[in-house]
Structures are given as structure tokens and as C-alpha cells.
Design an enzyme around this catalytic site. Structure first.
Site, PDB file in Angstrom:
ATOM      1  CB  ILE A  65      -0.892   0.024   1.263  1.00 16.99           C
ATOM      2  CG1 ILE A  65      -1.725  -1.244   1.354  1.00 16.99           C
ATOM      3  CG2 ILE A  65      -1.759   1.273   1.306  1.00 16.99           C
ATOM      4  CD1 ILE A  65      -2.326  -1.473   2.730  1.00 16.99           C
ATOM      5  CB  CYS A  66       2.244   3.700  -1.765  1.00 12.11           C
ATOM      6  SG  CYS A  66       1.720   3.778  -3.479  1.00 12.11           S
ATOM      7  NE  ARG A  67      -1.011  11.797  -1.903  1.00 12.21           N
ATOM      8  CZ  ARG A  67      -1.213  12.373  -3.088  1.00 12.21           C
ATOM      9  NH1 ARG A  67      -0.598  11.924  -4.162  1.00 12.21           N
ATOM     10  NH2 ARG A  67      -2.045  13.373  -3.195  1.00 12.21           N
TER      11      ARG A  67
END
Length: 186
Positions: A65-67
Site C-alpha cells: 500500500i502507498c498513497r
């Protein structure tokens, strides 16, 4: 590279089946602002894929997960290169997760790293032009350097200014920043 939609991941997290390891590769300050409760924080620049593969096992299912998905894709490539075979990326990242109205832990709202880069780059260009006009034309080089850096960041998807700003004191949390205390459910 496999992608999983926020809705599909949310359903998996609620169905009682074996849970994937949720790996958040954003900066500590981004994680502090909003994150999935089960996610472990391992910023991309601190991610040791080989160590994680050894620690969790190469058959561990991981959702990165990232932005918005870019850093998560890079992390997923590192994990796959380390031999992890069940790696996927949260499609659209935390932006898509929160946009879908799914539950997340929220902290204090902070200025995004992307916004900080735009402010810093814009300020440096204005200062370069002002000094070039008022002091010496050589200062126009500062504006040219920043412009070239922005072009390079756009072409390579690697931003040195962003990496430097991520290390700034105001972008750090009180903890070590390497791993969230919350472990994923297994």
C-alpha cells in the site's frame, strides 16, 4: 503485477479467512495521517525485501500500500525479486481506499510530500529568477537546475527533492519510523 481493489481487499479483511500481510510503504508522516489498522509501516527507502521474505516466508501473501500506487509497485517489484510469489498492490492506494469510504485509522492532517515538493521547487524557481534579475544573471541557473530536476523526476519517477523532504524533521514521527507496532492478523 497483481492489483487488488479496495472493495475486494476490504471484503477479504472482513471474511475471517487468512489475512494477507498489509505492507504500507509510505513515509511515517503519511502513515500517521491515515492508514489501515492492520498495516505494517516499512517506508520504501527502508524496505529490505530479502529480510522480509526470510522473516515472513516466500509464500506469504502480501498486499503493498502507498498513497496512489507508484511506490507500492516499486516495493512489490523488490519483494518479487526477493522471491516472494504472492505480492499484489492496492489499486489506487490509500487515496482509493479512503475515496471508497472504507475504514481507516486517522491521525492529524499533514501537508502531503507532493505538495511540499511543489512549494519548494516553485520557491527555488522564483528565487532564482529574482536573484538573476536583481543580482547576477548566473542565478538563473538555479531555476534551470530545478526545472531540469522536475523533468528528470517526471521521466524517471524518482524525485530527489521528495526523498530529501521525506527525511526533514517535520516529516518524521516520534517513533523510529521503520515499523508500525500493529502487526497484521495471521
Amino acid at each position: 503485477m497483481d492489483q487488488v481493489s479496495p472493495q475486494v481487499l476490504a471484503a477479504r479483511l472482513n471474511d475471517g479467512s487468512r489475512q494477507p500481510l498489509l505492507l504500507d510503504v509510505r513515509t511515517p508522516i503519511e502513515h500517521q495521517e491515515v492508514h489501515l489498522p492492520q498495516a505494517r509501516l516499512r517506508p520504501l527507502d527502508e524496505l529490505d525485501a530479502a529480510q522480509l521474505a526470510k522473516q515472513e516466508g516466500q509464500d506469504c501473501e502480501v498486499v503493498v500500500i502507498c498513497r496512489s500506487g507508484g511506490r507500492a509497485s516499486k516495493a512489490a517489484e523488490k519483494l518479487a525479486a526477493a522471491g516472494m510469489s504472492k505480492v499484489s498492490v492496492l489499486d489506487g492506494g490509500m487515496q482509493a481506499w479512503t475515496g471508497a469510504g472504507l475504514p481507516a485509522n486517522r491521525g492529524q492532517k499533514m501537508m502531503s510530500l507532493e505538495r511540499q515538493v511543489r512549494i519548494a521547487a516553485g520557491s527555488m524557481v522564483v528565487i532564482g529568477v529574482a536573484l538573476g534579475t536583481l543580482v547576477h544573471p548566473g542565478f538563473y541557473g538555479l531555476s534551470a537546475f530545478v526545472g531540469a530536476g522536475l523533468v528528470f523526476a517526471g521521466v524517471t519517477d524518482w524525485c530527489g527533492m521528495g526523498l530529501l523532504l521525506a527525511k526533514a524533521p517535520w516529516n518524521q514521527t516520534g517513533g523510529s519510523g521503520s515499523c508500525c507496532a500493529t502487526k497484521s492478523a495471521r
